[in-house]
Design a protein around this motif. Structure first.
Motif, PDB file in Angstrom:
ATOM      1  N   GLN A   5      34.534 -28.024 -28.959  1.00  0.00           N
ATOM      2  CA  GLN A   5      35.832 -28.687 -29.101  1.00  0.00           C
ATOM      3  C   GLN A   5      35.713 -30.040 -28.433  1.00  0.00           C
ATOM      4  O   GLN A   5      34.902 -30.234 -27.530  1.00  0.00           O
ATOM      5  N   ILE A   6      36.515 -30.977 -28.898  1.00  0.00           N
ATOM      6  CA  ILE A   6      36.493 -32.332 -28.355  1.00  0.00           C
ATOM      7  C   ILE A   6      37.789 -32.588 -27.596  1.00  0.00           C
ATOM      8  O   ILE A   6      38.877 -32.264 -28.079  1.00  0.00           O
ATOM      9  N   HIS A   7      37.650 -33.154 -26.400  1.00  0.00           N
ATOM     10  CA  HIS A   7      38.811 -33.603 -25.630  1.00  0.00           C
ATOM     11  C   HIS A   7      38.749 -35.130 -25.580  1.00  0.00           C
ATOM     12  O   HIS A   7      37.765 -35.699 -25.101  1.00  0.00           O
ATOM     13  N   ASN A   8      39.783 -35.769 -26.095  1.00  0.00           N
ATOM     14  CA  ASN A   8      39.876 -37.227 -26.071  1.00  0.00           C
ATOM     15  C   ASN A   8      40.492 -37.636 -24.738  1.00  0.00           C
ATOM     16  O   ASN A   8      41.697 -37.586 -24.557  1.00  0.00           O
ATOM     17  N   ALA A   9      39.639 -38.021 -23.797  1.00  0.00           N
ATOM     18  CA  ALA A   9      40.096 -38.390 -22.454  1.00  0.00           C
ATOM     19  C   ALA A   9      40.500 -39.856 -22.359  1.00  0.00           C
ATOM     20  O   ALA A   9      40.826 -40.343 -21.289  1.00  0.00           O
ATOM     21  N   SER A  10      40.501 -40.547 -23.495  1.00  0.00           N
ATOM     22  CA  SER A  10      40.830 -41.972 -23.474  1.00  0.00           C
ATOM     23  C   SER A  10      42.311 -42.205 -23.770  1.00  0.00           C
ATOM     24  O   SER A  10      43.060 -41.275 -24.024  1.00  0.00           O
ATOM     25  N   LYS A  11      42.689 -43.481 -23.754  1.00  0.00           N
ATOM     26  CA  LYS A  11      44.061 -43.883 -24.097  1.00  0.00           C
ATOM     27  C   LYS A  11      44.131 -44.380 -25.535  1.00  0.00           C
ATOM     28  O   LYS A  11      45.112 -44.998 -25.937  1.00  0.00           O
ATOM     29  N   LEU A  12      43.058 -44.110 -26.311  1.00  0.00           N
ATOM     30  CA  LEU A  12      42.953 -44.566 -27.691  1.00  0.00           C
ATOM     31  C   LEU A  12      42.856 -43.368 -28.633  1.00  0.00           C
ATOM     32  O   LEU A  12      42.292 -42.334 -28.272  1.00  0.00           O
ATOM     33  N   ASP A  13      43.373 -43.501 -29.844  1.00  0.00           N
ATOM     34  CA  ASP A  13      43.273 -42.441 -30.841  1.00  0.00           C
ATOM     35  C   ASP A  13      41.909 -42.502 -31.518  1.00  0.00           C
ATOM     36  O   ASP A  13      41.394 -43.587 -31.814  1.00  0.00           O
ATOM     37  N   PHE A  14      41.307 -41.327 -31.776  1.00  0.00           N
ATOM     38  CA  PHE A  14      40.030 -41.222 -32.473  1.00  0.00           C
ATOM     39  C   PHE A  14      40.286 -40.791 -33.909  1.00  0.00           C
ATOM     40  O   PHE A  14      41.128 -39.941 -34.157  1.00  0.00           O
ATOM     41  N   ALA A  15      39.531 -41.336 -34.853  1.00  0.00           N
ATOM     42  CA  ALA A  15      39.609 -40.938 -36.256  1.00  0.00           C
ATOM     43  C   ALA A  15      38.193 -40.679 -36.772  1.00  0.00           C
ATOM     44  O   ALA A  15      37.216 -41.150 -36.188  1.00  0.00           O
ATOM     45  N   ASP A  16      38.110 -39.936 -37.869  1.00  0.00           N
ATOM     46  CA  ASP A  16      36.822 -39.672 -38.533  1.00  0.00           C
ATOM     47  C   ASP A  16      35.761 -39.140 -37.567  1.00  0.00           C
ATOM     48  O   ASP A  16      34.604 -39.544 -37.607  1.00  0.00           O
TER      49      ASP A  16
END
Length: 94
Positions: A5-16
């Motif tokens: 699973q991926i956790h997006n720890a940034s303040k930016l949205d990830f796509a693709d």
């Protein structure tokens, strides 16, 4: 087979998002996605995603765990610098 699973720890949205050639879709800033089964060859998982139309690539060491979370933070988008932490999950099946 490995579950990631991926956790997006940034303040930016990830796509693709892709990990080891498997699509993980999109992930909003601060969000954690669902586990997905992938087949890893070797000890590394190649990953790629886009942020505001900018392609980003990286890889994470697998550590031999059957189930883990890839915690990803964007350090410098212009330079493509990421902070990737692989967390072996405690609630591993079996």
């Amino acid at each position: 087979m490995t579950e990631i699973q991926i956790h997006n720890a940034s303040k930016l949205d990830f796509a693709d998002i892709e990990v080891a050639g498997e699509s993980f879709g999109e992930l909003a800033a601060g969000a954690t996605g669902e586990y997905r089964s992938v087949t890893l060859r070797g000890r590394y998982a190649a990953l790629s995603f886009t942020v505001d139309g900018t392609g980003v690539t990286g890889q994470a060491l697998r550590f031999g765990a059957p189930r883990f979370t890839g915690r990803i933070d964007v350090v410098d988008l212009a330079k493509g610098w990421l902070d990737i932490e692989v967390v072996r999950d405690r609630d591993e099946p079996g």
